[in-house]
Motif scaffolding. Structure first.
Motif, short mmCIF file in Angstrom:
data_model
loop_
_atom_site.label_atom_id
_atom_site.label_comp_id
_atom_site.label_asym_id
_atom_site.label_seq_id
_atom_site.Cartn_x
_atom_site.Cartn_y
_atom_site.Cartn_z
N LEU A 8 0.83 -1.21 0.00
CA LEU A 8 0.00 0.00 0.00
C LEU A 8 0.86 1.26 0.00
O LEU A 8 0.56 2.23 -0.70
N LEU A 9 1.94 1.26 0.78
CA LEU A 9 2.82 2.42 0.81
C LEU A 9 3.47 2.64 -0.55
O LEU A 9 3.66 3.78 -1.00
N ARG A 10 3.83 1.54 -1.22
CA ARG A 10 4.43 1.66 -2.55
C ARG A 10 3.42 2.23 -3.54
O ARG A 10 3.75 3.07 -4.38
N ARG A 11 2.15 1.79 -3.45
CA ARG A 11 1.11 2.32 -4.33
C ARG A 11 0.90 3.81 -4.09
O ARG A 11 0.79 4.60 -5.03
N VAL A 12 0.87 4.20 -2.82
CA VAL A 12 0.65 5.62 -2.49
C VAL A 12 1.84 6.46 -2.96
O VAL A 12 1.66 7.57 -3.46
N ALA A 13 3.06 5.94 -2.80
CA ALA A 13 4.25 6.68 -3.24
C ALA A 13 4.23 6.91 -4.75
O ALA A 13 4.69 7.95 -5.23
N LEU A 14 3.69 5.96 -5.50
CA LEU A 14 3.62 6.12 -6.95
C LEU A 14 2.61 7.19 -7.37
O LEU A 14 2.66 7.70 -8.49
N LEU A 15 1.68 7.52 -6.47
CA LEU A 15 0.69 8.53 -6.80
C LEU A 15 1.30 9.92 -6.96
O LEU A 15 0.81 10.73 -7.75
N VAL A 16 2.36 10.19 -6.21
CA VAL A 16 2.94 11.54 -6.22
C VAL A 16 3.47 11.91 -7.61
O VAL A 16 3.06 12.93 -8.18
N PRO A 17 4.38 11.13 -8.22
CA PRO A 17 4.82 11.50 -9.58
C PRO A 17 3.70 11.44 -10.60
O PRO A 17 3.68 12.23 -11.56
N LEU A 18 2.74 10.54 -10.39
CA LEU A 18 1.63 10.45 -11.33
C LEU A 18 0.78 11.72 -11.29
O LEU A 18 0.43 12.30 -12.33
N LEU A 19 0.47 12.20 -10.09
CA LEU A 19 -0.33 13.42 -9.97
C LEU A 19 0.44 14.63 -10.49
O LEU A 19 -0.14 15.52 -11.13
N LEU A 20 1.74 14.68 -10.23
CA LEU A 20 2.54 15.78 -10.75
C LEU A 20 2.57 15.75 -12.28
O LEU A 20 2.53 16.81 -12.93
N GLY A 21 2.61 14.55 -12.86
CA GLY A 21 2.56 14.45 -14.31
C GLY A 21 1.23 14.93 -14.87
O GLY A 21 1.18 15.60 -15.91
N ILE A 22 0.15 14.60 -14.19
CA ILE A 22 -1.18 15.06 -14.62
C ILE A 22 -1.26 16.57 -14.56
O ILE A 22 -1.74 17.24 -15.49
N VAL A 23 -0.76 17.14 -13.46
CA VAL A 23 -0.78 18.60 -13.30
C VAL A 23 0.04 19.26 -14.40
O VAL A 23 -0.38 20.27 -15.00
N LEU A 24 1.22 18.70 -14.70
CA LEU A 24 2.07 19.26 -15.75
C LEU A 24 1.38 19.19 -17.11
O LEU A 24 1.41 20.16 -17.88
N PHE A 25 0.75 18.06 -17.41
CA PHE A 25 0.08 17.90 -18.69
C PHE A 25 -1.05 18.92 -18.84
O PHE A 25 -1.17 19.59 -19.88
N VAL A 26 -1.88 19.04 -17.81
CA VAL A 26 -3.00 19.99 -17.88
C VAL A 26 -2.49 21.41 -17.99
O VAL A 26 -3.01 22.23 -18.77
N PHE A 27 -1.42 21.73 -17.25
CA PHE A 27 -0.85 23.08 -17.29
C PHE A 27 -0.36 23.41 -18.70
O PHE A 27 -0.65 24.49 -19.23
N VAL A 28 0.38 22.49 -19.32
CA VAL A 28 0.94 22.75 -20.65
C VAL A 28 -0.18 22.88 -21.68
O VAL A 28 -0.17 23.80 -22.52
#
Length: 318
Positions: A8-28
């Motif tokens: 579960l901790l590994r799954r949650v840790a993977l959310l951080v770069p994924l969410l940052l990637g989503i934010v970057l994509f929407v921003f661009v």
């Protein structure tokens, strides 16, 4: 630390770069769109070039993109989704008003899809190659091919307009009337869920058939256990892994399909909010709706990952 906690901790840790990637994509995407935030803010006011320049300078629109992105992420961390150019209201307030309805519609559709798929898929597997199985397979094939918006229009015509059994549109808050809420949400939830239910039914059937052909099932039934007990206690639990995988992916369809369904039934949810924002040239609202929807999709898939661990103990040692 147990294996489940580590997973579960590994799954949650993977959310951080994924969410940052989503934010970057929407921003661009939003920064390179044709909609100018300054022009949208002065919509209908015929601003001068000086006014547009002052607005861009005051709101940091002339800064380099990396600086604007860092500021954008900082605002998001503080819960600031920007301000609507049309209403001058915080986008977070508008999203907070529309999101509950979309969640209601999505989870109602999800519940209808899951119940329908389990009932249809298990029935088809138990009566394999017989009349119930053949009927369910044909109906599910038609359901997979039928688009949700077409089903919605048919339901409005034949269940709302002509007989008047359901309202053709509008929304009733459950706090005001639970019955009225169910009547206004019934057709949208069914129209949204049927394509997903049809696809899940076929997958549940295939998974249950594979389990029914295994030796442990024949041994359990041969030892005298009732077939319903074997199917409910052992077969169904082992057969749910593949349907759960597809369900996690189809939640994105439910969230996206809600945009169209809400528009057809005039429901004031996230879909209608985004459609209105696109038509009125309100980039901050569009950006806020997309980010909220994408974040919800990621969170739901995390929940599906947790369900994997509960359904299939073998995954806990993977």
């Amino acid at each position: 630390m147990t294996a489940v906690v580590r997973i579960l901790l590994r799954r949650v840790a993977l959310l951080v770069p994924l969410l940052l990637g989503i934010v970057l994509f929407v921003f661009v995407v939003m920064r390179f769109s044709d909609v100018d935030p300054a022009s949208a803010f002065f919509q209908g006011a015929n601003p001068t070039a000086r006014q547009l320049h002052e607005f861009r300078e005051r709101n940091g629109l002339l800064d380099p993109l990396p600086v604007r992105y860092v500021r954008f992420v900082g605002d998001l961390l503080h819960g600031d989704l920007g301000t609507s150019a049309l209403t001058r209201a915080p986008v977070l307030d508008q999203v907070g008003t529309a999101l509950p309805l979309t969640l209601q519609l999505t989870f109602l559709g999800l519940a209808v899809a899951v119940v329908t798929a389990l009932a249809g898929g298990v029935t088809a597997a138990v009566y394999r190659d017989r009349l119930p199985d053949q009927v369910i397979r044909v109906v599910s094939l038609v359901g997979v091919a039928a688009p949700g918006f077409w089903l919605a229009l048919l339901m409005i015509q034949y269940l709302a307009v002509d007989p008047g059994w359901f309202p053709a549109g509008g929304y009733v808050n459950p706090a005001d009337s639970v019955t009225g809420w169910l009547r206004t949400m019934a057709l949208p939830a069914v129209a949204l869920s049927l394509p997903v239910a049809a696809q899940l039914t076929r997958i549940v059937r295939t998974s249950v058939v594979e389990e029914l052909d295994k030796d442990y099932v024949r041994t359990a039934i041969g030892s005298g256990l009732p077939p319903l007990v074997v199917v409910g206690r052992n077969v169904l639990r082992n057969a749910l892994v593949n349907p759960l995988t597809v369900l996690g992916l189809r939640v994105g369809y439910l969230l996206g399909g809600a945009v169209v369904i809400e528009t057809i039934f005039s429901l004031p949810g996230m879909g209608k909010l985004m459609i209105d924002a696109v038509q009125n040239g309100d980039p901050a609202v569009v950006q806020g709706v997309v980010l909220t929807t994408a974040t919800g999709f990621v969170v739901v898939n995390l929940v599906i990952d947790i369900l994997y661990l509960l359904v299939n103990p073998r995954l806990r040692t993977g």
